[in-house]
Write an enzyme that holds these catalytic residues in place. Structure first.
Site, short mmCIF file in Angstrom:
data_model
loop_
_atom_site.label_atom_id
_atom_site.label_comp_id
_atom_site.label_asym_id
_atom_site.label_seq_id
_atom_site.Cartn_x
_atom_site.Cartn_y
_atom_site.Cartn_z
N GLU A 137 0.85 -1.19 0.00
CA GLU A 137 0.00 0.00 0.00
C GLU A 137 0.89 1.24 0.00
OE1 GLU A 137 -3.98 1.65 2.23
OE2 GLU A 137 -2.38 0.89 3.48
N GLY A 270 3.24 2.40 10.62
CA GLY A 270 3.06 1.79 11.93
C GLY A 270 2.69 0.32 11.76
N MET A 272 0.36 -2.51 8.65
CA MET A 272 -0.31 -2.63 7.36
C MET A 272 -1.26 -3.81 7.41
SD MET A 272 -0.93 -1.75 4.34
CE MET A 272 -2.09 -2.67 3.32
N ASN A 274 -2.65 -6.03 5.54
CA ASN A 274 -2.74 -7.10 4.53
C ASN A 274 -3.73 -8.17 5.00
OD1 ASN A 274 -0.25 -5.96 3.30
ND2 ASN A 274 0.68 -6.83 5.13
N GLU A 307 -5.89 -2.17 12.66
CA GLU A 307 -5.60 -3.05 11.50
C GLU A 307 -6.66 -4.12 11.33
OE1 GLU A 307 -3.40 -1.87 9.58
OE2 GLU A 307 -2.72 -0.45 11.09
N HIS A 310 -9.75 -3.05 9.53
CA HIS A 310 -9.57 -3.04 8.07
C HIS A 310 -9.93 -4.38 7.42
CE1 HIS A 310 -7.88 0.85 7.26
NE2 HIS A 310 -6.83 0.69 8.03
N GLU A 329 -9.22 4.63 6.34
CA GLU A 329 -8.40 5.03 7.48
C GLU A 329 -9.18 5.77 8.56
OE1 GLU A 329 -5.85 3.58 7.80
OE2 GLU A 329 -5.15 3.07 5.79
#
Length: 870
Positions: A137, A270, A272, A274, A307, A310, A329
């Site tokens: 990203e 900080g 990600m 995935n 995270e 997400h 975000e």
């Protein structure tokens, strides 16, 4: 082929449906080779296929297309346009409409830029080793394999890795097969659900892990460097509980069979998100009971919760294009507080959310801000919008909307949004449509004013002739007024939280009859707008209403969120020169018996900013202002003390660190003496109870306050602690203290140290927090080292931190001009927005300096407060 140059988006000749990717990393040579075959739908007759690729070498004789009739067509040309990150494939004949398979072979380099497929280094038994890690990203999957690297181009991914047999190889999905082939093993993974390229992940290296399961059987693991597994237990606990919480909140199961989280030693962001393999900085995932502070624990919890949010909001439902990055975000930031509050109610995390709100308001008060929904034309513009607008303003307007619609209605509508758009893409208006349908409120109309224009309003409140007059205008730190207008959800209460009123302010002004309230009869009755700071706006009260609020703060009649909000609004209005500096000092004095962590933390932050500006404006008053702040924080410092108390709250532990650090920064001699005493006890014995993790930063700052070119033993001792620890949190704590030294020569040494191999690339920015005496040194250093800094950090977002940290603290029009002239020939698209914002901040500071110099009664007020006994 040149017709494809300069295009910001890929043409839609072909649509990817499924990738079969095989990659073989060579960790010694830091290279990789790979093949990809992509199931495509050719949607219009074409001789060209255009996709993304960057920093890859593509063998043109390896490129071919096989149609559904099994006819293979070889590419006659494969050209990479580096500036646009596109690969144009030309075929000798027109490709037929319908299904087909595109096959490509490629080679690449495991870079050291922390993007694409890159190398990170670690040590095992004193031996340095490389691991391979991905960070895709926003637009770096193209550096690992040729692909349609746009969020709307969702597909399924089948991944196979060829890796040394002794290493752990992870990807988004569980392993389905491992075959040993000499010194290598071939690891194949389950096919992923449909998802965007930026969420594909691969990690190869040596790791330990801890494991648990959710109540419905999802396997959750935390991976980390060998020997650090126990530091992953807290994050594991948070992850298991959070997955269960989100399953209920979104009314949708976690979509994958497993969740891995892994700590990476070299990592730019900080963390990600995935899909199924979330990567983190070590500081954001690992928690050491002995050496991590309470603030570190809280950071791990909120980052993990962010995270994992997400996995639904971003991965399952994905924004269509980067214009709607805030949907990912802003939402994940907001919901991470919801999760942390559910798991740790004693942290009062929604009060701490006000720090997010403040940072959003601070950036959005600049003329160089940008709307939440920001136009992105090219991939090289994306990095700069991973900022306080997308995250913090985004989260704040979601909180404002949830507060307006009500928690239940909001949750119900969100669940229907997630179900409707699962495995596909959505835009901002799709979210508004779901919330409008669920609530019956005009959400689209209300929220467009907040997401499609930059900035926010200041609401002026006046008491006049038994009427309350409200007026809105755009707030700007520069002191000028913009022409924005908003639909503002106003909340107010009067004299008590039981007497309240809510309404939408849609016009520029509105008047309320105050007979409802006791404002006229009772001179002490207070009026508070934006109750509990749920709205994304500031409030300016007339002198009478402001005096009543000051009295209410002293008498402890207001909630901590409202005490925080009144202080923060007053500081912002003072910076914009809508209120006097004298009035700010008088208000700050009302907080002398404040005990709540979040309010005191903001009071400390404001004090730092005031001292910095005062150094330029009134050097003769500086000692007095310092004394004033030392006086202000004595009460709470003495209450929390240096040593932890049995069964004390998490928030008191965080406060202890901040309050003693502040007193050290202000040069309070007894604090410096005690901090230094405790530090040397720690140097002699790392297990001493005299320096628990929460006060280490305070002790390190105390040490650096007394360091000079002729007395550098404290600096050398602190560097020794840095070199001997293998805990990332300890290293960043030390880096954050080193440059606070008032000696410019030592500051220069520190700045040069952060560019050495002893400091990981991602951590260099922690060493940029220089003392006010070191600002000029830092600027000269930035100019001298700019070519190196630009080359090392220029391809990611971290370079913007160098610019912001060094430039923003200045406070003169001459310096703003000097910065502008230096960057006139050195700017690049990835730093343009940050550079303009930093220069604007310097100009705002300069105007503030002028206004302080013109305040006549300031000296008398400061002197009186500095010597007042409480």
């Amino acid at each position: 082929m040149d017709q494809f140059k300069g295009q910001p988006r890929l043409p839609k000749f072909a649509v990817p449906k499924r990738y079969d990717i095989r990659i073989k990393p060579d960790l010694s040579a830091c290279t990789f080779s790979g093949t990809v075959s992509v199931d495509l739908e050719i949607v219009s007759n074409t001789k060209f296929i255009v996709l993304n690729a960057a920093d890859l070498s593509v063998k043109s004789n390896s490129v071919n297309f096989t149609s559904s009739s099994s006819k293979m067509v070889e590419a006659v040309k494969a050209e990479l346009f580096e500036g646009d990150d596109i690969l144009v494939l030309e075929f000798a004949e027109t490709l037929p409409v319908g299904a087909g398979i595109l096959a490509i072979e490629f080679d690449g380099v495991l870079n050291d830029k922390m993007k694409g497929l890159y190398k990170s280094t670690y040590e095992i038994n004193g031996e340095k080793k490389n691991m391979a890690v991905t960070q895709f990203e926003p637009a770096d999957a193209r550096r690992c394999f040729p692909c349609w690297d746009e969020p709307a181009c969702k597909a399924k991914f089948k991944i196979t890795l060829d890796v040394p047999t002794e290493l752990v190889a992870l990807s988004n999905m569980p392993v389905v097969e491992e075959k040993v082939n000499g010194p290598l093993k071939i690891v194949s993974y389950q096919e992923t659900p449909i998802m965007s390229t930026y969420l594909v992940a691969i990690v190869v290296g040596l790791f330990d892990y801890v494991e648990d399961h959710t109540s419905d059987g999802i396997k959750v693991r935390v991976y980390c460097q060998v020997g650090k597994a126990n530091q992953g237990r807290f994050a594991l606990h948070v992850a298991v509980k959070t997955l269960e919480l989100y399953k209920e909140y979104f009314s949708v199961q976690y979509p994958l069979p497993k969740l891995d989280m892994i700590a990476i030693p070299d990592f730019a962001a900080g963390a990600m998100e995935n899909y199924g393999l979330v990567t983190y900085r070590e500081t954001a995932l690992l928690f050491d009971d002995k050496h991590s502070a309470a603030a570190n624990k809280q950071r791990v919890a909120t980052v993990v919760a962010h995270e994992l949010a997400h996995q639904w909001f971003g991965n399952l439902v994905t924004m269509e294009w980067w214009t709607d990055l805030w949907l990912n975000e802003g939402f994940a930031t907001w919901v991470s507080y919801l999760a942390a509050d559910s798991l740790f109610p004693e942290w009062k995390i929604w009060t701490q959310f006000l720090d997010e709100l403040t940072e959003g308001l601070r950036l959005d008060s600049l003329e160089e801000s940008h709307p939440i929904e920001v136009e992105i034309n090219h991939a090289n513009e994306i990095d700069e919008i991973f900022d306080a607008i997308s995250y913090r303003k985004g989260a704040s307007v979601i909180r404002m909307l949830q507060s307006y619609l009500g928690a239940e209605c909001f949750q119900r509508s969100l669940a229907s949004y997630v179900k409707k758009h699962a495995y596909s893409n959505a835009k901002t208006e799709d979210l508004w449509a779901a919330l409008e349908e669920g609530s019956g409120e005009p959400v689209n109309k209300l929220m467009n004013s907040w997401t499609r224009q930059k900035g926010y309003p200041v609401i002026s409140a006046k008491l006049k002739d038994q009427k309350l007059e409200f007026e809105q205008s755009q707030f700007l730190s520069s002191g000028s007024h913009g022409d924005g207008q908003w639909i503002v959800p106003i909340t107010l209460c009067c004299g008590s939280y039981d007497v309240h009123k809510n309404f939408l302010l849609q016009a520029k002004s509105e008047t309320l009859d105050v007979k409802l309230f006791s404002l006229v009869e009772n001179q002490n009755a207070w009026l508070k707008l934006n109750v509990n700071q749920t709205g994304f706006y500031r409030v300016k009260y007339d002198d009478d209403l402001a005096a009543r609020l000051r009295y209410a703060i002293e008498k402890k009649h207001l909630s901590e969120t409202d005490r925080y909000g009144i202080l923060d609004d007053s500081f912002a209005l003072c910076m914009a020169r809508h209120q006097s500096f004298t009035s700010l000092f008088t208000l700050m004095n009302a907080y002398r018996e404040e005990l709540e962590y979040t309010v005191l933390s903001n009071l400390i932050t404001i004090s730092y900013k005031v001292i910095r500006i005062a150094a330029d404006a009134t050097p003769e008053l500086l000692d007095c202002i310092n004394e004033c702040f030392i006086n202000l924080f004595q009460f709470s410092a003495e209450r929390v003390g240096w040593d932890p108390k049995q069964d004390e709250s998490h928030l008191d532990a965080m406060l202890r660190g901040e309050i003693w650090t502040a007193l050290a920064v202000f040069g309070h001699d007894p604090t410096l003496d005690e901090g230094i005493r405790r530090f040397y006890a720690f140097v002699d014995d790392r297990d001493t109870p005299l320096l628990p993790p929460d006060i280490r930063k305070a002790a390190y700052v105390a040490v650096m306050q007394r360091v000079s070119t002729s007395n550098r033993s404290g600096y050398d001792s602190l560097l020794r602690v840095y070199r001997e620890t293998d805990l990332s949190q300890e290293k960043t704590r030390i880096l954050g203290a080193l440059a606070s030294c008032p000696d410019p020569n030592i500051v220069l040494e520190v700045l040069n140290f952060v560019l050495t191999s002893e400091v990981r690339s991602q951590d260099a920015v922690f060493g940029l927090a220089v003392s006010k005496e070191g600002r000029e040194t830092a600027w000269k250093w930035l100019k001298d080292k700019w070519d190196y800094i630009s080359k090392t950090w220029g391809s990611g977002f971290l370079i913007t931190r160098f610019v912001g940290a060094v430039v923003s603290p200045f406070a003169s029009f001459e310096k703003a001009k000097e910065v502008e002239e230096f960057f006139a020939t050195r700017s690049k698209p990835s730093i343009m927005r940050t550079l303009k914002q930093s220069i604007e901040r310097v100009n705002v500071n300069a105007k503030w300096v002028q206004s302080i110099q013109n305040e006549k009664q300031l000296a008398d007020v400061v002197k009186e407060l500095a010597h007042r006994k409480f």
